[in-house]
Design a protein around this motif. Structure first.
Motif, PDB file in Angstrom:
ATOM      1  N   LYS A  60      20.283  -6.102  -7.819  1.00 27.93           N
ATOM      2  CA  LYS A  60      19.591  -7.225  -7.177  1.00 27.93           C
ATOM      3  C   LYS A  60      18.466  -6.748  -6.267  1.00 27.93           C
ATOM      4  O   LYS A  60      17.373  -7.334  -6.243  1.00 27.93           O
ATOM      5  CB  LYS A  60      20.590  -8.055  -6.364  1.00 27.93           C
ATOM      6  N   HIS A  61      18.746  -5.697  -5.491  1.00 29.88           N
ATOM      7  CA  HIS A  61      17.742  -5.194  -4.551  1.00 29.88           C
ATOM      8  C   HIS A  61      16.507  -4.702  -5.311  1.00 29.88           C
ATOM      9  O   HIS A  61      15.368  -5.039  -4.965  1.00 29.88           O
ATOM     10  CB  HIS A  61      18.365  -4.053  -3.723  1.00 29.88           C
ATOM     11  N   ALA A  62      16.727  -3.919  -6.370  1.00 31.45           N
ATOM     12  CA  ALA A  62      15.607  -3.398  -7.146  1.00 31.45           C
ATOM     13  C   ALA A  62      14.851  -4.521  -7.846  1.00 31.45           C
ATOM     14  O   ALA A  62      13.615  -4.494  -7.939  1.00 31.45           O
ATOM     15  CB  ALA A  62      16.116  -2.384  -8.174  1.00 31.45           C
ATOM     16  N   GLN A  63      15.564  -5.542  -8.330  1.00 33.76           N
ATOM     17  CA  GLN A  63      14.922  -6.662  -9.001  1.00 33.76           C
ATOM     18  C   GLN A  63      14.025  -7.431  -8.038  1.00 33.76           C
ATOM     19  O   GLN A  63      12.893  -7.793  -8.371  1.00 33.76           O
ATOM     20  CB  GLN A  63      15.995  -7.584  -9.591  1.00 33.76           C
ATOM     21  N   ARG A  64      14.534  -7.679  -6.842  1.00 30.59           N
ATOM     22  CA  ARG A  64      13.713  -8.380  -5.843  1.00 30.59           C
ATOM     23  C   ARG A  64      12.470  -7.561  -5.487  1.00 30.59           C
ATOM     24  O   ARG A  64      11.390  -8.112  -5.277  1.00 30.59           O
ATOM     25  CB  ARG A  64      14.542  -8.635  -4.584  1.00 30.59           C
ATOM     26  N   LEU A  65      12.644  -6.257  -5.409  1.00 27.35           N
ATOM     27  CA  LEU A  65      11.519  -5.398  -5.082  1.00 27.35           C
ATOM     28  C   LEU A  65      10.428  -5.507  -6.138  1.00 27.35           C
ATOM     29  O   LEU A  65       9.230  -5.618  -5.816  1.00 27.35           O
ATOM     30  CB  LEU A  65      12.008  -3.955  -4.952  1.00 27.35           C
ATOM     31  N   ALA A  66      10.820  -5.509  -7.395  1.00 29.75           N
ATOM     32  CA  ALA A  66       9.841  -5.651  -8.473  1.00 29.75           C
ATOM     33  C   ALA A  66       9.175  -7.022  -8.429  1.00 29.75           C
ATOM     34  O   ALA A  66       7.958  -7.138  -8.631  1.00 29.75           O
ATOM     35  CB  ALA A  66      10.527  -5.434  -9.822  1.00 29.75           C
ATOM     36  N   GLU A  67       9.942  -8.080  -8.162  1.00 24.73           N
ATOM     37  CA  GLU A  67       9.377  -9.435  -8.072  1.00 24.73           C
ATOM     38  C   GLU A  67       8.406  -9.550  -6.898  1.00 24.73           C
ATOM     39  O   GLU A  67       7.383 -10.235  -6.985  1.00 24.73           O
ATOM     40  CB  GLU A  67      10.506 -10.449  -7.920  1.00 24.73           C
ATOM     41  N   LEU A  68       8.717  -8.866  -5.802  1.00 25.32           N
ATOM     42  CA  LEU A  68       7.843  -8.907  -4.633  1.00 25.32           C
ATOM     43  C   LEU A  68       6.503  -8.240  -4.938  1.00 25.32           C
ATOM     44  O   LEU A  68       5.432  -8.739  -4.549  1.00 25.32           O
ATOM     45  CB  LEU A  68       8.544  -8.206  -3.472  1.00 25.32           C
ATOM     46  N   ARG A  69       6.553  -7.122  -5.636  1.00 23.00           N
ATOM     47  CA  ARG A  69       5.301  -6.465  -6.030  1.00 23.00           C
ATOM     48  C   ARG A  69       4.484  -7.365  -6.966  1.00 23.00           C
ATOM     49  O   ARG A  69       3.259  -7.438  -6.855  1.00 23.00           O
ATOM     50  CB  ARG A  69       5.618  -5.132  -6.718  1.00 23.00           C
ATOM     51  N   HIS A  70       5.181  -8.031  -7.880  1.00 21.58           N
ATOM     52  CA  HIS A  70       4.492  -8.944  -8.801  1.00 21.58           C
ATOM     53  C   HIS A  70       3.840 -10.092  -8.020  1.00 21.58           C
ATOM     54  O   HIS A  70       2.716 -10.503  -8.333  1.00 21.58           O
ATOM     55  CB  HIS A  70       5.487  -9.486  -9.828  1.00 21.58           C
ATOM     56  N   VAL A 103      14.018 -11.597   1.946  1.00 22.67           N
ATOM     57  CA  VAL A 103      15.380 -11.471   2.460  1.00 22.67           C
ATOM     58  C   VAL A 103      16.362 -11.793   1.346  1.00 22.67           C
ATOM     59  O   VAL A 103      16.342 -12.887   0.783  1.00 22.67           O
ATOM     60  CB  VAL A 103      15.608 -12.403   3.666  1.00 22.67           C
ATOM     61  N   LEU A 104      17.190 -10.818   1.017  1.00 23.95           N
ATOM     62  CA  LEU A 104      18.268 -11.003   0.055  1.00 23.95           C
ATOM     63  C   LEU A 104      19.501 -11.414   0.845  1.00 23.95           C
ATOM     64  O   LEU A 104      20.098 -10.605   1.559  1.00 23.95           O
ATOM     65  CB  LEU A 104      18.528  -9.698  -0.710  1.00 23.95           C
ATOM     66  N   ARG A 105      19.848 -12.696   0.744  1.00 20.99           N
ATOM     67  CA  ARG A 105      20.929 -13.220   1.571  1.00 20.99           C
ATOM     68  C   ARG A 105      22.276 -12.665   1.120  1.00 20.99           C
ATOM     69  O   ARG A 105      22.577 -12.582  -0.064  1.00 20.99           O
ATOM     70  CB  ARG A 105      20.949 -14.745   1.528  1.00 20.99           C
ATOM     71  N   MET A 114      32.673 -13.519   2.179  1.00 19.07           N
ATOM     72  CA  MET A 114      33.029 -12.998   0.859  1.00 19.07           C
ATOM     73  C   MET A 114      32.303 -11.683   0.576  1.00 19.07           C
ATOM     74  O   MET A 114      31.230 -11.414   1.114  1.00 19.07           O
ATOM     75  CB  MET A 114      32.673 -14.027  -0.221  1.00 19.07           C
ATOM     76  N   LEU A 115      32.903 -10.854  -0.275  1.00 19.93           N
ATOM     77  CA  LEU A 115      32.282  -9.611  -0.675  1.00 19.93           C
ATOM     78  C   LEU A 115      31.079  -9.892  -1.570  1.00 19.93           C
ATOM     79  O   LEU A 115      31.106 -10.782  -2.414  1.00 19.93           O
ATOM     80  CB  LEU A 115      33.287  -8.730  -1.425  1.00 19.93           C
ATOM     81  N   ASP A 116      30.016  -9.117  -1.386  1.00 23.73           N
ATOM     82  CA  ASP A 116      28.814  -9.274  -2.192  1.00 23.73           C
ATOM     83  C   ASP A 116      28.835  -8.283  -3.347  1.00 23.73           C
ATOM     84  O   ASP A 116      29.429  -7.208  -3.268  1.00 23.73           O
ATOM     85  CB  ASP A 116      27.572  -9.024  -1.337  1.00 23.73           C
ATOM     86  N   THR A 117      28.166  -8.641  -4.433  1.00 25.97           N
ATOM     87  CA  THR A 117      27.957  -7.720  -5.539  1.00 25.97           C
ATOM     88  C   THR A 117      26.501  -7.278  -5.519  1.00 25.97           C
ATOM     89  O   THR A 117      25.613  -8.058  -5.155  1.00 25.97           O
ATOM     90  CB  THR A 117      28.275  -8.377  -6.891  1.00 25.97           C
ATOM     91  N   THR A 118      26.251  -6.042  -5.910  1.00 23.49           N
ATOM     92  CA  THR A 118      24.879  -5.537  -5.893  1.00 23.49           C
ATOM     93  C   THR A 118      24.183  -5.710  -7.228  1.00 23.49           C
ATOM     94  O   THR A 118      22.986  -5.450  -7.334  1.00 23.49           O
ATOM     95  CB  THR A 118      24.871  -4.050  -5.504  1.00 23.49           C
ATOM     96  N   LEU A 119      24.926  -6.152  -8.267  1.00 24.87           N
ATOM     97  CA  LEU A 119      24.330  -6.377  -9.580  1.00 24.87           C
ATOM     98  C   LEU A 119      24.352  -7.856  -9.916  1.00 24.87           C
ATOM     99  O   LEU A 119      25.257  -8.586  -9.505  1.00 24.87           O
ATOM    100  CB  LEU A 119      25.088  -5.603 -10.665  1.00 24.87           C
ATOM    101  N   ASP A 120      23.330  -8.321 -10.651  1.00 24.61           N
ATOM    102  CA  ASP A 120      23.309  -9.717 -11.052  1.00 24.61           C
ATOM    103  C   ASP A 120      24.089  -9.895 -12.357  1.00 24.61           C
ATOM    104  O   ASP A 120      24.717  -8.956 -12.869  1.00 24.61           O
ATOM    105  CB  ASP A 120      21.866 -10.232 -11.177  1.00 24.61           C
ATOM    106  N   ALA A 121      24.047 -11.113 -12.915  1.00 22.99           N
ATOM    107  CA  ALA A 121      24.838 -11.418 -14.111  1.00 22.99           C
ATOM    108  C   ALA A 121      24.416 -10.588 -15.318  1.00 22.99           C
ATOM    109  O   ALA A 121      25.202 -10.397 -16.248  1.00 22.99           O
ATOM    110  CB  ALA A 121      24.723 -12.912 -14.437  1.00 22.99           C
ATOM    111  N   GLU A 122      23.169 -10.077 -15.308  1.00 23.95           N
ATOM    112  CA  GLU A 122      22.680  -9.281 -16.434  1.00 23.95           C
ATOM    113  C   GLU A 122      22.827  -7.789 -16.185  1.00 23.95           C
ATOM    114  O   GLU A 122      22.313  -6.968 -16.952  1.00 23.95           O
ATOM    115  CB  GLU A 122      21.213  -9.630 -16.709  1.00 23.95           C
ATOM    116  N   GLY A 123      23.524  -7.428 -15.100  1.00 23.18           N
ATOM    117  CA  GLY A 123      23.759  -6.011 -14.817  1.00 23.18           C
ATOM    118  C   GLY A 123      22.612  -5.316 -14.125  1.00 23.18           C
ATOM    119  O   GLY A 123      22.594  -4.087 -14.035  1.00 23.18           O
ATOM    120  N   ARG A 124      21.655  -6.069 -13.597  1.00 21.61           N
ATOM    121  CA  ARG A 124      20.524  -5.468 -12.905  1.00 21.61           C
ATOM    122  C   ARG A 124      20.811  -5.389 -11.413  1.00 21.61           C
ATOM    123  O   ARG A 124      21.436  -6.271 -10.843  1.00 21.61           O
ATOM    124  CB  ARG A 124      19.244  -6.286 -13.151  1.00 21.61           C
TER     125      ARG A 124
END
Length: 472
Positions: free
Chosen positions: A381-391, A362-364, A369-379
């Motif tokens: 967030k949804h795709a990053q979590r997906l990759a971490e979940l597979r790992h 779950v990506l909280r 407040m408005l959410d951003t879809t990119l993290d501080a490194e420009g990635r």
């Protein structure tokens, strides 16, 4: 690391990125080439990962990655290669040399004979697709190409349903996805398993090509989409008097609200379009105007007049393949707890033959407040979590096709997990317990709330080592 947009000249797994040839609502298409495939025309498809993009773009990309490699024949582009979200997601496929039907919209209406010939080729392609257990669910001019040899080619399987694969679109999203002018009534109501939904879409396309007018307009709200359940379109002959009665018969049969009243198969529809003299004419062929308001009101408000949409092939699949959902906290899960959860899943699987493991995170999101879809490194967030979940799931070494991965965006993790378990046929849910802490006392336990309310068996994993480390 995945990037929202590639640059010409980039090389990924030997594939050199060329010009951007199409920007779709959910993905980008680039020309590509590979030194081992000299002169072979190919396209590279990558999901849209820009700030603010719909998470459905990622899920639909995963669906196409699962479905396209399983398809064969001249009516689909040939699969070449793919990579997941662990690095840069992409899907490489054959570049079909023929154009799509989209440019023909500038020439509408078309002669009836051309409409029939085009429809017959598309119906043949749908028949080949349905025989491979796939419902396309996004039949429209831009998704239909033609080879130089004449065969229609269906592209873009991101919204499709495969009867032998998990339906991630259905599992993760409540609103229907599709293209408004072509969506079948049952698809609007959330049924994604009916092959004749594609026949309805083809009927809407034939109507458009015959009259130059879309049968149901282009509604952008759910209320407008639902109108097609009770409000029929103008008969084609009212808008185009030279439309042959047999063609009106075929088109209006495709556009029946009840799938049972449409052609039984795409093959039979193709036969009718190729053999006008064999079309059995009914009152549909002579219809001159839309149904009266009395009939419309009856269909809208009389429960007995409303169609019963039924799910088909996947119903038996659900019984044969129960879902074990594993809720993974990627932000603060101790290694010992992660291994204990994986061990629990390994012990469960032998007791559930044919089970599929759905790994959830779950990506909280913020409540105000408005959410951003990119993290501080420009990635993304949804795709990053997906990759971490597979790992996270890699040590379980689950066979291909037995595990799926889902990132649920929600304010409340417990509510998101409960909704997933309620809407989908989850047989067993595995969660890790939050360590004893002040935060747990103040916020409560997600696992406790899920265990109390879930409509399935719940296993809460709490290895002794985790509790001892927390106490220390």
């Amino acid at each position: 690391m995945s990037r929202p947009r590639l640059a010409k000249g980039d090389t990924i797994d030997g594939f050199m990125v060329g010009d951007l040839v199409h920007k779709g609502g959910m993905a980008l298409l680039y020309e590509t080439a590979h030194p081992d495939r000299p002169g072979e025309p190919m396209l590279m498809k990558v999901p849209r990962l820009f700030e603010g993009e719909d998470p459905a773009a990622i899920v639909s990309f995963e669906m196409e990655q699962m479905i396209l490699p399983r398809l064969s024949g001249p009516h689909v582009p040939r699969f070449v290669a793919a990579a997941g979200f662990e690095r840069q997601p992409y899907l490489v496929m054959e570049r079909v040399p023929g154009p799509s039907l989209l440019p023909r919209l500038q020439e509408l209406p078309l002669p009836a004979a051309e409409v029939a010939a085009t429809g017959a080729r598309i119906a043949a392609a749908l028949d080949a697709l349905h025989r491979q257990h796939v419902v396309h669910l996004d039949v429209k001019p831009s998704n239909i190409l033609h080879r130089p040899t004449g065969e229609a080619v269906l592209v873009d399987f991101g919204l499709s349903h495969h009867a032998q694969l998990p339906d991630l679109m259905e599992e993760e999203f409540r609103l229907p996805y599709g293209t408004a002018p072509y969506m079948a009534p049952e698809q609007v109501m959330g049924v994604r398993t009916e092959p004749r939904s594609d026949l309805f879409a083809l009927g809407a396309l034939l109507y458009f090509f015959t009259t130059g007018t879309r049968p149901f307009g282009d509604p952008q709200r759910m209320s407008g989409l639902k109108r097609r359940l009770w409000r029929d379109p103008q008969p084609p002959r009212r808008l185009r008097p030279d439309c042959p009665p047999w063609l009106q018969e075929v088109i209006l049969r495709c556009l029946e609200v009840d799938p049972e009243r449409r052609h039984p198969t795409a093959a039979q529809l193709a036969f009718d379009l190729r053999h006008p003299d064999a079309v059995a004419l009914t009152p549909r062929a002579a219809k001159e105007r839309r149904d009266g308001f009395g009939e419309v009101l009856r269909r809208r408000f009389n429960p007995e007049a409303q169609p019963r949409f039924r799910r088909r092939d996947p119903a038996a699949q659900v019984d044969a393949a129960p879902i074990v959902a594993v809720a993974v906290d990627l932000t603060e899960q101790p290694p010992a707890l992660a291994e204990a959860m994986r061990a629990t899943v390994r012990r469960l699987l032998p007791t559930l033959p044919g089970a599929r493991v759905a790994c959830l995170n779950v990506l909280r999101t913020n409540r105000v407040m408005l959410d951003t879809t990119l993290d501080a490194e420009g990635r993304n967030k949804h795709a990053q979590r997906l990759a971490e979940l597979r790992h996270w799931a890699e040590p379980m070494r689950l066979p291909e096709g037995r595990a799926t991965f889902h990132v649920l965006e929600a304010v409340s993790p417990a509510a998101a997990l409960l909704e997933y378990a309620t809407v989908n046929p989850v047989d067993h849910m595995v969660l890790g317990a939050r360590c004893r802490s002040v935060r747990r006392k103040l916020l409560g336990s997600v696992s406790g709330e899920v265990a109390a309310q879930a409509p399935c068996t719940v296993t809460v994993v709490r290895p002794r080592q985790v509790e001892e480390d927390a106490a220390a």
